[in-house]
Design an enzyme around this catalytic site. Structure first.
Site, PDB file in Angstrom:
ATOM      1  N   PRO A  57       0.822  -1.170  -0.075  1.00  8.26           N
ATOM      2  CA  PRO A  57      -0.038  -0.069   0.106  1.00  8.26           C
ATOM      3  C   PRO A  57       0.853   1.016   0.063  1.00  8.26           C
ATOM      4  O   PRO A  57       1.779   1.607   0.623  1.00  8.26           O
ATOM      5  CB  PRO A  57      -0.760   0.084   1.324  1.00  8.26           C
ATOM      6  CG  PRO A  57      -0.574  -1.561   1.565  1.00  8.26           C
ATOM      7  CD  PRO A  57       0.602  -1.939   1.299  1.00  8.26           C
ATOM      8  N   TYR A 106      -3.664   4.400   1.762  1.00  4.50           N
ATOM      9  CA  TYR A 106      -3.980   3.899   2.968  1.00  4.50           C
ATOM     10  C   TYR A 106      -5.512   4.326   3.202  1.00  4.50           C
ATOM     11  O   TYR A 106      -6.113   5.390   2.632  1.00  4.50           O
ATOM     12  CB  TYR A 106      -3.179   4.764   4.187  1.00  4.50           C
ATOM     13  CG  TYR A 106      -3.099   6.366   3.928  1.00  4.50           C
ATOM     14  CD1 TYR A 106      -3.388   6.949   2.810  1.00  4.50           C
ATOM     15  CD2 TYR A 106      -2.868   6.948   5.244  1.00  4.50           C
ATOM     16  CE1 TYR A 106      -3.145   8.410   2.374  1.00  4.50           C
ATOM     17  CE2 TYR A 106      -2.408   8.497   5.083  1.00  4.50           C
ATOM     18  CZ  TYR A 106      -2.850   9.158   3.756  1.00  4.50           C
ATOM     19  OH  TYR A 106      -2.636  10.425   3.780  1.00  4.50           O
ATOM     20  N   TYR A 160      -3.404  -1.421   9.285  1.00  3.92           N
ATOM     21  CA  TYR A 160      -2.205  -0.936   9.370  1.00  3.92           C
ATOM     22  C   TYR A 160      -1.707  -0.572  10.548  1.00  3.92           C
ATOM     23  O   TYR A 160      -2.291   0.321  11.302  1.00  3.92           O
ATOM     24  CB  TYR A 160      -2.573   0.402   8.481  1.00  3.92           C
ATOM     25  CG  TYR A 160      -1.388   1.202   7.904  1.00  3.92           C
ATOM     26  CD1 TYR A 160      -0.237   0.970   8.092  1.00  3.92           C
ATOM     27  CD2 TYR A 160      -1.785   2.661   7.376  1.00  3.92           C
ATOM     28  CE1 TYR A 160       0.736   1.750   7.678  1.00  3.92           C
ATOM     29  CE2 TYR A 160      -0.954   3.446   6.952  1.00  3.92           C
ATOM     30  CZ  TYR A 160       0.550   2.982   6.940  1.00  3.92           C
ATOM     31  OH  TYR A 160       1.344   3.851   6.443  1.00  3.92           O
ATOM     32  N   ALA A 214       1.993   0.491  11.105  1.00  3.29           N
ATOM     33  CA  ALA A 214       3.111   1.057  10.993  1.00  3.29           C
ATOM     34  C   ALA A 214       2.953   2.567  10.940  1.00  3.29           C
ATOM     35  O   ALA A 214       1.933   3.280  10.935  1.00  3.29           O
ATOM     36  CB  ALA A 214       3.828   0.579   9.369  1.00  3.29           C
ATOM     37  N   TYR A 233       0.945   5.798  13.088  1.00  5.67           N
ATOM     38  CA  TYR A 233      -0.498   5.893  13.089  1.00  5.67           C
ATOM     39  C   TYR A 233      -1.018   5.366  14.436  1.00  5.67           C
ATOM     40  O   TYR A 233      -0.273   4.814  15.334  1.00  5.67           O
ATOM     41  CB  TYR A 233      -1.103   5.411  11.888  1.00  5.67           C
ATOM     42  CG  TYR A 233      -0.846   6.091  10.713  1.00  5.67           C
ATOM     43  CD1 TYR A 233      -1.210   7.683  10.664  1.00  5.67           C
ATOM     44  CD2 TYR A 233      -0.215   5.718   9.460  1.00  5.67           C
ATOM     45  CE1 TYR A 233      -0.669   8.401   9.393  1.00  5.67           C
ATOM     46  CE2 TYR A 233       0.218   6.349   8.420  1.00  5.67           C
ATOM     47  CZ  TYR A 233      -0.152   7.634   8.569  1.00  5.67           C
ATOM     48  OH  TYR A 233       0.091   8.599   7.477  1.00  5.67           O
ATOM     49  N   ASP A 276      11.297   4.624   6.161  1.00  5.67           N
ATOM     50  CA  ASP A 276      10.813   3.552   5.413  1.00  5.67           C
ATOM     51  C   ASP A 276      10.979   3.479   4.047  1.00  5.67           C
ATOM     52  O   ASP A 276      11.615   2.920   3.166  1.00  5.67           O
ATOM     53  CB  ASP A 276       9.398   3.172   5.888  1.00  5.67           C
ATOM     54  CG  ASP A 276       8.819   1.920   5.161  1.00  5.67           C
ATOM     55  OD1 ASP A 276       9.537   1.067   4.578  1.00  5.67           O
ATOM     56  OD2 ASP A 276       7.626   1.867   4.905  1.00  5.67           O
ATOM     57  N   ALA A 320       6.902  -0.188  -3.492  1.00  2.86           N
ATOM     58  CA  ALA A 320       6.020   0.980  -3.744  1.00  2.86           C
ATOM     59  C   ALA A 320       6.688   1.714  -5.003  1.00  2.86           C
ATOM     60  O   ALA A 320       6.226   1.804  -5.984  1.00  2.86           O
ATOM     61  CB  ALA A 320       5.842   1.847  -2.399  1.00  2.86           C
ATOM     62  N   CYS A 363       6.586  10.849 -10.926  1.00  8.28           N
ATOM     63  CA  CYS A 363       7.684   9.909 -10.910  1.00  8.28           C
ATOM     64  C   CYS A 363       8.827  10.908 -11.778  1.00  8.28           C
ATOM     65  O   CYS A 363       8.729  11.168 -12.803  1.00  8.28           O
ATOM     66  CB  CYS A 363       7.590   8.651 -11.306  1.00  8.28           C
ATOM     67  SG  CYS A 363       9.134   7.479 -11.183  1.00  8.28           S
ATOM     68  N   ASP A 394      13.929  22.498 -19.372  1.00  8.23           N
ATOM     69  CA  ASP A 394      14.497  23.601 -18.930  1.00  8.23           C
ATOM     70  C   ASP A 394      14.830  24.636 -19.713  1.00  8.23           C
ATOM     71  O   ASP A 394      14.948  25.762 -19.334  1.00  8.23           O
ATOM     72  CB  ASP A 394      15.761  23.355 -17.982  1.00  8.23           C
ATOM     73  CG  ASP A 394      15.600  22.471 -16.750  1.00  8.23           C
ATOM     74  OD1 ASP A 394      14.483  22.187 -16.472  1.00  8.23           O
ATOM     75  OD2 ASP A 394      16.626  22.616 -15.901  1.00  8.23           O
TER      76      ASP A 394
END
Lengths: 698, 698
Positions: B30, B62, B171, B173, B176, B265, B319, B361, B646
């Site tokens: 996720p 999430y 979840y 980690a 949270y 992470d 991910a 990305c 650019d």
């Protein structure tokens, strides 16, 4: 029945702007809400209630005409496609239902665009002098870019007219593309769009002319433009702005005038009083005969009438005062002056719409909640069982608001019991912090309103114990007992305990009159909003050598979200406050304060005293005591115990008002304490809903 | 035809997790995208292309289960109502079409929620130790709050199952609510949910058990939890985390393990190499026999196969590598290893989804563009007129990407002409800045890809003039001539000119080998991203006494948006770089640098040299020269002249890649230079669209 003061009648004259006629002089100028074309039903309901409350014109958010004017993460009234207009048309329709005119503020952000979602280059008059964003520069517009943008304005204007808008803006203020063209700093072009004023004005003037040609027969054409550059629009001379108004005179039906950058135009009450723009905006009258609307956080009808009579303005513009009280015109018309919910100038509206894409208000808990929660600022669902008696403990903002709404819903016996001799909770001392006086309007409005609410009894100076509450005879008990600043050295950000905290004062102790010894005082802030700067300014004004130390990476970051951060820091610096950022204090010794930098280095300073603005904690003792004994509650006939406001969690004052309001609205729900869902606007894959289905459009 | 390396066959074993079977070991864990339930079609297409590319499981963003877990302004896969699930179900359907399993990560943010849109109190295990947000504290959960949240998990899990999800997460980690409960810092409760580990683990364990009871027969139950607290999760001991995994063993079908806070992470390549989490995550195997998925920015199939063979993990989690190359599994299976577009670890994905609610990305220009622009990472619309010859001038990232896409679209004669002996543009030296080596993968991937593209000719070491271009014989001309750091003293933020700029070096001069005299050097930054820290680190490593001075209020604010700001500043401090923030430099004298603080005070420092990281400017001379003479273009038979990257506006490298890609995709459009609209997901008042209508679901 109260009657309108005849001196205010002038505010209800009709005014003609081009082909349109305004029903009165109250004009809600364009302002952001976070709704734009993303939440059209929410948006329509938010604007409609202003028309219902008497505003003669109601405008949308800023409305970008081109996809390279993309404001993400802020939400705008995008006018990129015909389908956008269909959604925005809901606003025009809703406003028309109440007899007001609808305006739309077409614009291009130029170099101030973000274009994070669109991923297109930002456009600027000149690349070298356009502000970078995310380490990225803007594209210098070609002539083809200019022609294309002008075409986008015309297309959007035609669509806006066809969708029912009455007033079409070319948005020239607040540092967006048209302002960038006017400035000799941001516009250093060598072509016919740069150089002398006539050239720098060419883009706005041409765009106005093209827009007028396209829709001027059907719509009023307006431009929004500052009458002075203020402190934050570099490269624009005030005289040239007046020249610009003269040059634009034949092209517009309405001048919407203001001053400076957004942070000055929407200046907080810290530094900007009512009508503070007039010394500059009043000069526009000399160069035009066209109607003028101007703003100035007007909430006094006497001031408004005076401005109209002076001839400076034809219309009273408002953004924030119309958020705080959508019914401001109606209340003036009905002579209910003392019921006006006056804007505090805290700019919570701006923080909320910019950071959370959903406007809100310190004074008006219903702002932005009209559609999604079905809340009307002046209408209240009658209590399901009005004879249930309610005991409210604590008359801070949450308690005052909750009592008022319960009263308006018709609960017949509401007792609001306050331990202190005066109501207002922490706002009693917040309003006494330097520059925050207008925040006290939150108390004043509610005290006056409650004085007229016979079914609500306000009892001062009575401190109840849990036993008192059990014996009170109320069926519903609401704890609004607030919060306190800790003096015990607890601090957030995992900074560990602070030893020697007993040597320091809390903000509340300072505001109750305690003072550190003369000399140097450390105000230590891990909170980041208004309290530490307020205490620092107060003590600096009394002659202390004040050092404002914060674990955060800047002084008062939350104030940036209310547009006042730069001015606040400059002001504190100017009165002699010294800043230390990225420092966590962990020990207070006699005469010495010990800390550590964010990068692990020791830090120390000598000081005679310290004030700890480190953490607030809920005062929920009564709430916990009552909840701990369900049988006692049952025996006492208490059906529900709820907590609201800072007693639940210390938050910004606006959220305490919201919390009190929410519980009063939802106290008949099966579980009033649980967070209820609101009506959400969803992407097209879900079922459609309508404003009418929600009962808000009529 | 290339063939799969037999050593990689192990990656394509099926794996059983509870009642479900994964088709292979590639598992897209996720991660946030900015789409959530706000852009369901965009979201579905973004996830579907990963299933198509061979990922055996694909998970959502999430997914908050309660309205007091509101992430606004971030966008999440809200699971608050049945209608949310209808939208999220589109993702499950789209993923299933390609034979993958669909996972959903149910969670509650606790004190890490923002609740700015919902306006409900944030919930925390303990009020006093919950981090403040916007100067506001959280509510300490009552037992009723805990029960209600657990019920929300169960409701959401049932709906997720009914909507088609195969894997249901609790979840745990990234700090949270579940992590907050485990920490002795954030959980200081006195009831059965606080104290010893058994109590602190009670909420996640109970929630897992309830979720398993509700849907465990139909769905695989997963928990995501760190195997070590890393540097940024206070109050959680690594040994206790392993104990927790053992306690949860009977309740889950899959452990999704990672390390530390989100910033660790999803650690950037600056400080975190491939598989860097293994020293901690490998310990989980000892305490469970259940399948384990772990991450580590894996892009090497040899490393992946080694991790599986070692027995540490059963599944290769990803991910960012799946964003950079959705076809990573397919390319391994087909033995096309050298075609893998390897993640650079720059975290532009995170900057984009957090700040603009739209993932992107640096490596993959199509990420997030699958639905709205109809771009597929591996499929390309054939050129309308493939025989139009194209001359691309400049082989930086924009030129390389544009040439590659034109080649893949089937243009038969694409010439990419680079003035320098090597391609890569500014990325040639960026990759040589300390810690940024992996960014060079952007060049390497494109050089390899172009070497296989026979219809694209790359010509190095040839500097073209405008006359050369006119005489080249190309029908389409694309200028990708990049930008340069100015040495002339221009600086942004209206700071005025910088006199004596000729005494200073630019970043490009430093990277070309020039050096200031030994001693103290000032690196002056008004850019705020990676260049100034890179130059500072480089010079500090060579023995200079480096002072990093910035007009901004912190060092490298953009790095906060890529999650690396705190680590970057700590690292620079640790290697001896001194920081000066809020200082604008206006004059360089011999041996002295003169500036002014943000609050108007004079500032001065002695220094032997200065590097100005103040402003980039487009190198668009050729573009302007060509546009200035339309008749020469016509005479030369040139039908279109475009600029990309650019040369249009200096931006983040990801946007140069995007810009080159966009022009190549849209060059057959009537006006390829104009910003085209994308397909937007609209509120329900507009016309519905569907994934199938857009041709992307099949």
């Amino acid at each position: 029945m109260p009657q309108m003061d005849p001196r205010h009648a002038i505010l209800f004259d009709t005014v003609t702007i081009g082909p349109k006629t305004l029903p009165n002089r109250f004009y809600q100028v364009p302002h952001a809400s976070g709704f734009g074309s993303a939440k059209p039903l929410t948006h329509a309901a938010f604007r409609a209630v202003k028309a219902e409350g008497g505003w003669g014109a109601v405008c949308t958010d800023y409305a970008p005409v081109s996809p390279d004017s993309d404001e993400t993460p802020a939400v705008a009234s995008d006018c990129w496609e015909a389908a956008d207009m269909h959604r925005l048309g809901l606003i025009a329709d809703a406003v028309h239902e109440h007899g007001a005119l609808a305006g739309i503020e077409l614009f291009h952000g130029g170099a101030s665009s973000v274009n994070g979602e669109s991923r297109y280059p930002r456009l600027a008059p000149t690349q070298a002098t356009a502000e970078p964003q995310y380490a990225s520069m803007a594209k210098e517009m070609t002539l083809a870019d200019i022609r294309r943008i002008q075409g986008d304005f015309v297309t959007a204007a035609r669509r806006a007219r066809d969708t029912g808008f009455d007033i079409i803006y070319v948005y020239g203020a607040h540092g967006y593309l048209m302002t960038q063209m006017l400035s000799v700093v941001t516009n250093q072009r060598a072509d016919v769009y740069g150089g002398p004023l006539r050239n720098r004005a060419r883009l706005p003037l041409e765009t106005l002319a093209m827009t007028r040609d396209a829709v001027g027969a059907d719509c009023a054409i307006a431009i929004r433009m500052p009458a002075a550059s203020g402190r934050e629009l570099p490269g624009i001379h005030d005289e040239e702005l007046l020249e610009f108004f003269a040059m634009a005179d034949s092209l517009v039906d309405l001048f919407d005038v203001n001053v400076g950058s957004w942070a000055e135009d929407s200046g907080t009450s810290r530094y900007f009083g009512e009508a503070s723009q007039l010394p500059w905006t009043s000069k526009v009258r000399a160069v035009t005969t066209k109607p003028i609307v101007g703003v100035g956080r007007f909430t006094s009808p006497d001031t408004m009438a005076g401005v109209i009579r002076s001839g400076n303005f034809d219309l009273i513009g408002a953004a924030r005062p119309a958020i705080a009280d959508p019914y401001l015109p109606a209340k003036i018309r009905q002579g209910r002056i003392d019921e006006i919910r006056e804007c505090t100038g805290a700019n919570v509206c701006i923080l909320r719409e910019e950071k959370f894409s959903h406007v809100g208000c310190l004074q008006n808990a219903t702002a932005g909640e009209e559609y999604r929660r079905g809340w009307h600022p002046e209408k209240f669902t009658p209590a399901r069982d009005p004879d249930r008696s309610v005991l409210l403990v604590g008359a801070g903002l949450a308690g005052l608001e909750c009592a008022l709404v319960l009263g308006r819903r018709g609960y017949t016996a509401v007792h609001l019991v306050e331990a202190e001799p005066e109501v207002g909770g922490k706002m009693r001392w917040i309003r006494r912090l330097p520059t925050l006086g207008d925040w006290g309007r939150t108390i004043d409005h509610r005290v006056i309103a409650l004085s007229k609410q016979a079914n609500v009894q306000v009892i001062r100076g009575s401190r109840l114990t849990a036993a008192d509450i059990l014996n009170y005879g109320a069926e519903l008990v609401i704890l609004a007992t607030g919060s306190r600043w800790c003096g015990d050295g607890t601090q957030p950000h995992h900074l560990g305990p602070l030893s020697g905290a007993d040597r320091a004062l809390t903000p509340e102790q300072v505001m109750a009159g305690q003072r550190p010894p003369d000399g140097r005082v450390i105000v230590y802030d891990t909170d980041g909003y208004f309290v530490a700067p307020g205490i620092a300014e107060l003590l600096a004004g009394e002659g202390y050598e004040v050092h404002l130390v914060t674990s955060l990476d800047k002084i008062s970051p939350v104030s940036d979200d209310t547009l006042e951060g730069d001015m606040l820091r400059q002001h504190l610096h100017d009165i002699g406050v010294t800043f230390h950022t990225n420092v966590a204090i962990h020990q207070l010794d006699a005469g010495t304060v010990l800390g550590r930098s964010a990068w692990g280095e020791s830090w120390t300073i000598s000081a005679q005293g310290t004030v700890l603005v480190t953490q607030q904690r809920s005062d929920d003792t009564l709430y916990r005591e009552l909840l701990a004994d369900p049988s006692a509650l049952a025996a006492a006939g208490i059906a529900g115990v709820y907590a609201i406001g800072d007693a639940v969690a210390p938050r910004m004052p606006s959220e305490a008002v919201f919390d009190g309001h929410r519980l009063a609205r939802q106290i008949d729900d099966p579980d009033p304490a649980a967070p209820a869902l609101w009506v959400r606007e969803r992407p097209a894959t879900a079922q459609p809903t309508s404003l009418h289905a929600h009962g808000l459009a009529t």
